[in-house]
Design a protein around this motif. Structure first.
Motif, mmCIF file in Angstrom:
data_model
loop_
_atom_site.group_PDB
_atom_site.id
_atom_site.type_symbol
_atom_site.label_atom_id
_atom_site.label_comp_id
_atom_site.label_asym_id
_atom_site.label_seq_id
_atom_site.Cartn_x
_atom_site.Cartn_y
_atom_site.Cartn_z
ATOM 1 N N UNK A 141 -19.524 -5.643 28.645
ATOM 2 C CA UNK A 141 -18.301 -5.520 29.445
ATOM 3 C C UNK A 141 -18.576 -5.891 30.889
ATOM 4 N N UNK A 142 -19.673 -5.387 31.434
ATOM 5 C CA UNK A 142 -20.005 -5.673 32.831
ATOM 6 C C UNK A 142 -20.326 -7.152 33.016
ATOM 7 N N UNK A 143 -21.062 -7.738 32.068
ATOM 8 C CA UNK A 143 -21.404 -9.155 32.173
ATOM 9 C C UNK A 143 -20.143 -10.013 32.154
ATOM 10 N N UNK A 144 -19.190 -9.639 31.298
ATOM 11 C CA UNK A 144 -17.930 -10.386 31.218
ATOM 12 C C UNK A 144 -17.178 -10.277 32.544
ATOM 13 N N UNK A 145 -17.188 -9.106 33.162
ATOM 14 C CA UNK A 145 -16.532 -8.936 34.466
ATOM 15 C C UNK A 145 -17.184 -9.827 35.531
ATOM 16 N N UNK A 146 -18.507 -9.906 35.485
ATOM 17 C CA UNK A 146 -19.222 -10.758 36.450
ATOM 18 C C UNK A 146 -18.828 -12.226 36.252
ATOM 19 N N UNK A 147 -18.794 -12.690 34.992
ATOM 20 C CA UNK A 147 -18.474 -14.097 34.710
ATOM 21 C C UNK A 147 -17.031 -14.413 35.084
ATOM 22 N N UNK A 148 -16.159 -13.460 34.841
ATOM 23 C CA UNK A 148 -14.758 -13.581 35.241
ATOM 24 C C UNK A 148 -14.670 -13.734 36.769
ATOM 25 N N UNK A 149 -15.335 -12.831 37.483
ATOM 26 C CA UNK A 149 -15.324 -12.891 38.952
ATOM 27 C C UNK A 149 -15.968 -14.176 39.470
ATOM 28 N N UNK A 150 -16.968 -14.676 38.728
ATOM 29 C CA UNK A 150 -17.666 -15.898 39.155
ATOM 30 C C UNK A 150 -16.790 -17.137 39.009
ATOM 31 N N UNK A 151 -15.603 -16.976 38.407
ATOM 32 C CA UNK A 151 -14.623 -18.049 38.422
ATOM 33 C C UNK A 151 -14.493 -18.869 37.154
ATOM 34 N N UNK A 152 -15.164 -18.469 36.061
ATOM 35 C CA UNK A 152 -15.011 -19.230 34.818
ATOM 36 C C UNK A 152 -13.585 -19.102 34.299
ATOM 37 N N UNK A 153 -13.034 -20.224 33.799
ATOM 38 C CA UNK A 153 -11.663 -20.223 33.273
ATOM 39 C C UNK A 153 -11.599 -19.473 31.946
ATOM 40 N N UNK A 154 -12.604 -19.698 31.107
ATOM 41 C CA UNK A 154 -12.677 -19.030 29.813
ATOM 42 C C UNK A 154 -14.017 -18.313 29.697
ATOM 43 N N UNK A 155 -13.994 -17.113 29.163
ATOM 44 C CA UNK A 155 -15.241 -16.464 28.759
ATOM 45 C C UNK A 155 -15.153 -16.253 27.254
ATOM 46 N N UNK A 156 -16.038 -16.908 26.503
ATOM 47 C CA UNK A 156 -16.092 -16.751 25.049
ATOM 48 C C UNK A 156 -17.137 -15.694 24.718
ATOM 49 N N UNK A 157 -16.702 -14.612 24.107
ATOM 50 C CA UNK A 157 -17.611 -13.515 23.769
ATOM 51 C C UNK A 157 -17.872 -13.590 22.272
ATOM 52 N N UNK A 158 -19.067 -14.002 21.920
ATOM 53 C CA UNK A 158 -19.412 -14.187 20.510
ATOM 54 C C UNK A 158 -20.237 -13.001 20.039
ATOM 55 N N UNK A 159 -19.822 -12.362 18.954
ATOM 56 C CA UNK A 159 -20.634 -11.266 18.431
ATOM 57 C C UNK A 159 -21.120 -11.590 17.032
#
Lengths: 341, 341
Positions: A141-159
Motif C-alpha cells: 500500500x505504501x509503495x503504491x502511494x509513493x508511485x502514485x505521488x511520483x507521478x505515474x499515470x498507471x500503477x499495475x499491482x500484480x499479485x
C-alpha cells in the motif's frame, strides 16, 4: 542513507528513479525515514489509476502485465496540462509472497527486465514477503502511494496467487482484473477461488489453447449467477459505461502474442470512467481506507498496550492459554479488563 | 438456540454430532453463545493431532483428504486408556474462501459426503468466508479447538489456494502437508507460491500423469536450496524421526486410487513423533498462540478505542487521509496521541 529527507522527496517528485528505488527499499524494510518521506509525498498522490491484476499461478499474469504496460505506454496519452500531450507512464508493482529461500522475486524481475528494459516511462518493482504476515500488504500500500505521488499515470499491482492476502492487496486498486487460463482446474475448484466477487474485469488468458471455451463458459455462468437479471456474453454494452451497475466483462486474451490486449486496455479505461461518473470511486476509496486505518490502529494500539503496561500480563495470559486454562479470546478480554487473576 | 449452554457443551463432550454442528454454526456466525461454549470446551482440547493440507486449486486436495481420512480411520488405533484400542476418529475442516455467490462450500460438501457417508467416526465441516477478511481464519481456529475438545484423534484442516491467508490458517496445524500436481504451472511460478517454507511434508498428487517426474524434480531442487547440506531424495532416513532437523519428505501419491496414501499417513505420524521428541511442538504452539493472541488483542483494542472515546476523531482522521492531507499511518499516530489538530 546519506541523502536528507527533503532532497529524497524532491528528487522523487522530479522523476528520479534512483531515489524512488531507494525509498521503496526503505519502505519495504519498514525504515522510519521511509515513513517520513511517504508522509511528505502523500499530498501529491491520488492521481494515478491503480489496477490490480491477480489470478492463479500458471495463468500467465507476468506476461500479460508486461504486454499491458507496453500497450498503455505506446497508445495512451495523458490529458493535457501545458497544452501538450505526453505518453502515459506505467509503474508495475509485482507482489510476491515467496520466501527468500525460493528467490522468486529476483528471478521474476530479471525476466521482466528483458522485456521492458530501456523504456524510462516504465518502472518495475517487486515486493517480496519478509516474514511477517500482513507486512507485505502494508508495504505494498505504501509503495503504491509513493508511485502514485511520483507521478505515474498507471500503477499495475500484480499479485501471485488468489488467496485472501492477495484480495487484501488488490483492494488498494481502483480496477481489479482477474486472470484465468484453460487447464488450471476448471472444475468446482475454479469458482471456489473467492476472487470472482472482486473482479471488475475477467480475462481468459491463453485463449488459443484447447479448453479456453470451457473456461469462458464457466466464468460466464459464474457471473450470471452473481448478476442474474443480465445477459453475460462479453459485448459492447456490457462494459458498463454509463450503466447503473458494472457487469464484469469477460475478455479473451493471448498475452504471448498481444491478442486482446487493446480490448483489455479499453475495458480498464471504461471501468475508470464508470468509477468516476457513478461515484463508486469515492465509495471504494472510503471503504478501503477505513479498513486500512483500522488495521494500522490495531497494530499501534497493540504495540503500545504491550509496551506501556501489559507486557508481563500478556505473557501470563499466553501461559494460561497454552496450559488450556482459558480460551484465547476470553483471555484477551480479561487482559484488557485487567481482570486476569 | 433452545438448548442451554451446559447441555450443549456436555452433549458435545459425549460425542453428539448434532450439537457439535450447531456449535460450529454459532462460531461461524460469531454468536456470543459460541464463544461461551468454546470457553467451557477449551480445557478439553490439546489432544488431537492437527494436520493442515494445502495446495493450488486443481491439485486434488479434496480427494486426497477424503482418502487420507478413510485410511487413518481404518488403519490406526488410539493409544489405550481403558485397556482396549479403538479406531481413531477424524474431523475434516474444509476452509473455503469462496463467496456465498459461488456456493462452493455446499457443493464441495455434497461431493465429500458421497465418499465418506455412513462412518460415524468421520466428521466433515466446511467453513466458508462471510465477508470480513481475517474472520475466516479466526472462525477456523475456534472450530478446530471445538473439534479437538470434542475428542477427534485427527483434525484435517484443508484450505483451498495458497495465499497468505491459507498460510495463516495452516499455522494452526502441527503438521503441514503441501500438495502439488503435474501441469499446474511447474515453472518459476511454482516455487513462488510461498508455501514451501511451511511444508512439513510435500506431496506430488496425480503422480501417474505425465510431467509428475518434472514436478518431483522441481520440488527436490527447491528443498535442496532450503536445506543445502542434505540429500533430498525421498528415502526412509529422510522422514526425520530422531534427526535434529526435519527435512520435508517428498511423496508421490495418486489420490484417486489411494496409491501412496499409506506412506503419507506414515510420514504424518513420523512428523508427529519428531514434534514430540524434539520439543518443536511446544515451540510451534507457543509461536502460533502468541501471534493469535496479538491479533485478538488488536481487534478488541480497536473496538474499544472506537467505541469508548475516539469514534468522531477516527472519522476526522479518515477524512484528512481521504483529502490527502495526512498519510494514513501518521494520521493513526496522531489519533492515538490525541494530537489531531
Amino acid at each position: 542513507m546519506t541523502v536528507d529527507l527533503n532532497s529524497l522527496v524532491n528528487n522523487i517528485l522530479a522523476g528520479d528513479r534512483y531515489f524512488l528505488a531507494k525509498l521503496l527499499t526503505l519502505i519495504e524494510n519498514d525504515h522510519p525515514q521511509g515513513l517520513d518521506a511517504l508522509n511528505l509525498l502523500y499530498p501529491h498522490s491520488g492521481k494515478a489509476h491503480l489496477v490490480g491484476i491477480t489470478g492463479a499461478p500458471g495463468s500467465g499474469k507476468s506476461t500479460l502485465v508486461n504486454r499491458l504496460a507496453g500497450y498503455l505506454r505506446n497508445n495512451l496519452l495523458n490529458p493535457t496540462q501545458d497544452g501538450e500531450q505526453y505518453p502515459v507512464t506505467v509503474a508495475i508493482v509485482a507482489v510476491d509472497p515467496s520466501s527468500p529461500f525460493s528467490g522468486g522475486a529476483i528471478l521474476g524481475d530479471r525476466i521482466r527486465m528483458r522485456d521492458l528494459a530501456g523504456d524510462p516511462g516504465i518502472f518495475i518493482r517487486s515486493m517480496a514477503s519478509r516474514g511477517a504476515l500482513g507486512g507485505l500488504a502494508k508495504a505494498t500500500s505504501s509503495a503504491v502511494e509513493v508511485l502514485d505521488a511520483a507521478g505515474f499515470s498507471f500503477v499495475l499491482i500484480e499479485t501471485v496467487g488468489a488467496g485472501q492476502a492477495e484480495v487484501e492487496i488488490v483492494r488498494t486498486a481502483h480496477t481489479t482484473v482477474v486472470i484465468s487460463a484453460p487447464g488450471l482446474g476448471d472444475d468446482v475448484q475454479a469458482i471456489k477461488a473467492g476472487i470472482l466477487e472482486i473482479a471488475d474485469i475477467l480475462v481468459v488468458n491463453k485463449s488459443d489453447l484447447p479448453g479456453a471455451d470451457n473456461t469462458l463458459r464457466i466464468l460466464q455462468s459464474a457471473i450470471s449467477m452473481g448478476y442474474p437479471a443480465t445477459q453475460v456474453l462479453p459485448s459492447e454494452d456490457q462494459k458498463g459505461i454509463g450503466t447503473p451497475q458494472w457487469i464484469p466483462p469477460i475478455l479473451s486474451v493471448v498475452a504471448t502474442t498481444g491478442e486482446g490486449i487493446p480490448d483489455l486496455a479499453e475495458a480498464i479505461n471504461g471501468h475508470r470512467q464508470y468509477l468516476d461518473t457513478s461515484g463508486e470511486k469515492i465509495r471504494r476509496e472510503h471503504t478501503y481506507m477505513r479498513s486500512r486505518m483500522e488495521q494500522l490502529l490495531g497494530d499501534q494500539l497493540v504495540a503500545r498496550f504491550l509496551n506501556d503496561y501489559a507486557g508481563d500480563k500478556f505473557e501470563k495470559a499466553l501461559k494460561l492459554v497454552l496450559e488450556r486454562e482459558i480460551e484465547p479470546r476470553r483471555a484477551v478480554e480479561l487482559l484488557i479488563q485487567d481482570k486476569l487473576s
